[in-house]
Write an enzyme that holds these catalytic residues in place. Structure first.
Site, PDB file in Angstrom:
ATOM      1  N   ASP A  53      31.201  -6.694  78.536  1.00  0.00           N
ATOM      2  CA  ASP A  53      29.818  -6.706  78.993  1.00  0.00           C
ATOM      3  C   ASP A  53      28.927  -6.981  77.793  1.00  0.00           C
ATOM      4  O   ASP A  53      29.416  -7.029  76.657  1.00  0.00           O
ATOM      5  CB  ASP A  53      29.450  -5.412  79.726  1.00  0.00           C
ATOM      6  CG  ASP A  53      29.543  -4.157  78.870  1.00  0.00           C
ATOM      7  OD1 ASP A  53      30.098  -4.231  77.755  1.00  0.00           O
ATOM      8  OD2 ASP A  53      29.061  -3.103  79.305  1.00  0.00           O
ATOM      9  N   TYR A  55      26.374  -6.933  74.576  1.00  0.00           N
ATOM     10  CA  TYR A  55      26.100  -5.969  73.515  1.00  0.00           C
ATOM     11  C   TYR A  55      24.972  -5.043  73.970  1.00  0.00           C
ATOM     12  O   TYR A  55      23.927  -5.515  74.433  1.00  0.00           O
ATOM     13  CB  TYR A  55      25.657  -6.675  72.233  1.00  0.00           C
ATOM     14  CG  TYR A  55      26.699  -7.558  71.580  1.00  0.00           C
ATOM     15  CD1 TYR A  55      27.889  -7.024  71.096  1.00  0.00           C
ATOM     16  CD2 TYR A  55      26.477  -8.928  71.421  1.00  0.00           C
ATOM     17  CE1 TYR A  55      28.834  -7.834  70.481  1.00  0.00           C
ATOM     18  CE2 TYR A  55      27.417  -9.740  70.796  1.00  0.00           C
ATOM     19  CZ  TYR A  55      28.593  -9.184  70.333  1.00  0.00           C
ATOM     20  OH  TYR A  55      29.526  -9.986  69.715  1.00  0.00           O
ATOM     21  N   PHE A  66      30.114 -12.404  73.288  1.00  0.00           N
ATOM     22  CA  PHE A  66      30.339 -12.271  71.847  1.00  0.00           C
ATOM     23  C   PHE A  66      29.284 -12.968  70.983  1.00  0.00           C
ATOM     24  O   PHE A  66      29.173 -12.674  69.796  1.00  0.00           O
ATOM     25  CB  PHE A  66      31.747 -12.745  71.447  1.00  0.00           C
ATOM     26  CG  PHE A  66      32.830 -11.956  72.104  1.00  0.00           C
ATOM     27  CD1 PHE A  66      33.111 -10.662  71.699  1.00  0.00           C
ATOM     28  CD2 PHE A  66      33.567 -12.502  73.150  1.00  0.00           C
ATOM     29  CE1 PHE A  66      34.101  -9.920  72.331  1.00  0.00           C
ATOM     30  CE2 PHE A  66      34.563 -11.769  73.779  1.00  0.00           C
ATOM     31  CZ  PHE A  66      34.832 -10.475  73.368  1.00  0.00           C
ATOM     32  N   HIS A 171      41.450  -6.375  72.117  1.00  0.00           N
ATOM     33  CA  HIS A 171      40.032  -6.718  71.955  1.00  0.00           C
ATOM     34  C   HIS A 171      39.665  -6.723  70.469  1.00  0.00           C
ATOM     35  O   HIS A 171      40.230  -5.963  69.675  1.00  0.00           O
ATOM     36  CB  HIS A 171      39.184  -5.673  72.698  1.00  0.00           C
ATOM     37  CG  HIS A 171      37.764  -6.063  72.899  1.00  0.00           C
ATOM     38  ND1 HIS A 171      36.795  -5.889  71.929  1.00  0.00           N
ATOM     39  CD2 HIS A 171      37.131  -6.626  73.968  1.00  0.00           C
ATOM     40  CE1 HIS A 171      35.638  -6.318  72.388  1.00  0.00           C
ATOM     41  NE2 HIS A 171      35.806  -6.778  73.617  1.00  0.00           N
TER      42      HIS A 171
END
Length: 208
Positions: A53, A55, A66, A171
């Site tokens: 989701d 930041y 990202f 991740h």
């Protein structure tokens, strides 16, 4: 204002967007960025990179997984850039902006498209998952396609894509990057998948 490309098939997107904007607390990313990933023609997508989701820190979320704006590089992206240097042999990018990848056919898609400021995962379950799953199903039908799936939530989509077209690893967050993200070579591996399909590889160089 962001305009969704007309060829996307995104069920109930306006209803979920309204629900997200009416949720308590400040919502990130800014409203005009929430659907930014869908500006592109879905038929142009060659590589999918899935995030969890946005930041939750104000000023970071820009509607592309990202990617970020400003001088401060989020910690997950710092780890992505470390692997970028190792995998591609390219210098570390000075900017957190990943949007140049869009022109190379890279879709930067979060699984959930909004978040309450300061509270990660706060908009899970409000309806975004069905929309982004529909988007993944759509681009997975492209003739030339590979997916980079970082973390367990992204890897839930592997069954929709086909394992042979997926690059998977932990991740890149500071909590999990050392468990196998570093050294996973996601960028060159995705390019090898494309080349096996007869497609031109992605130029990942962010400084060109």
């Amino acid at each position: 204002m962001i305009t969704i490309h007309p060829d996307w098939n995104l069920p109930n997107v306006e209803t979920v967007l309204k629900k997200a904007l009416q949720a308590p607390g400040p919502v990130l990313p800014p409203a005009n960025y929430i659907l930014r990933a869908f500006e592109v023609d879905p038929r142009s997508v060659k590589v999918l990179i899935v995030g969890q989701d946005p930041y939750p820190t104000p000023g970071h979320a820009v509607g592309l997984s990202f990617s970020s704006e400003g001088q401060q590089v989020p910690k997950s992206l710092q780890n992505i850039f470390t692997e970028y240097e190792h995998d591609l042999g390219l210098p570390r990018p000075a900017s957190a902006d990943l949007s140049p990848w869009i022109d190379e056919g890279v879709l930067l898609l979060n699984r959930v498209l909004t978040v309450r400021a300061g509270q990660a995962n706060s908009h899970q379950g409000i309806g975004w998952e069905a929309i982004t799953e529909a988007a993944v199903k759509q681009v997975a039908n492209n003739e030339h396609f590979a997916a980079i799936l970082w973390g367990s939530k992204a890897q839930q989509l592997k069954k929709l894509i086909g394992a042979e077209r997926c690059v998977t690893s932990p991740h890149p967050s500071p909590l999990s990057a050392y468990r196998g993200f570093f050294g996973s070579r996601p960028f060159t591996t995705a390019n090898k998948i494309l080349e096996r399909q007869g497609a031109r590889p992605v130029n990942w160089d962010l400084k060109r």
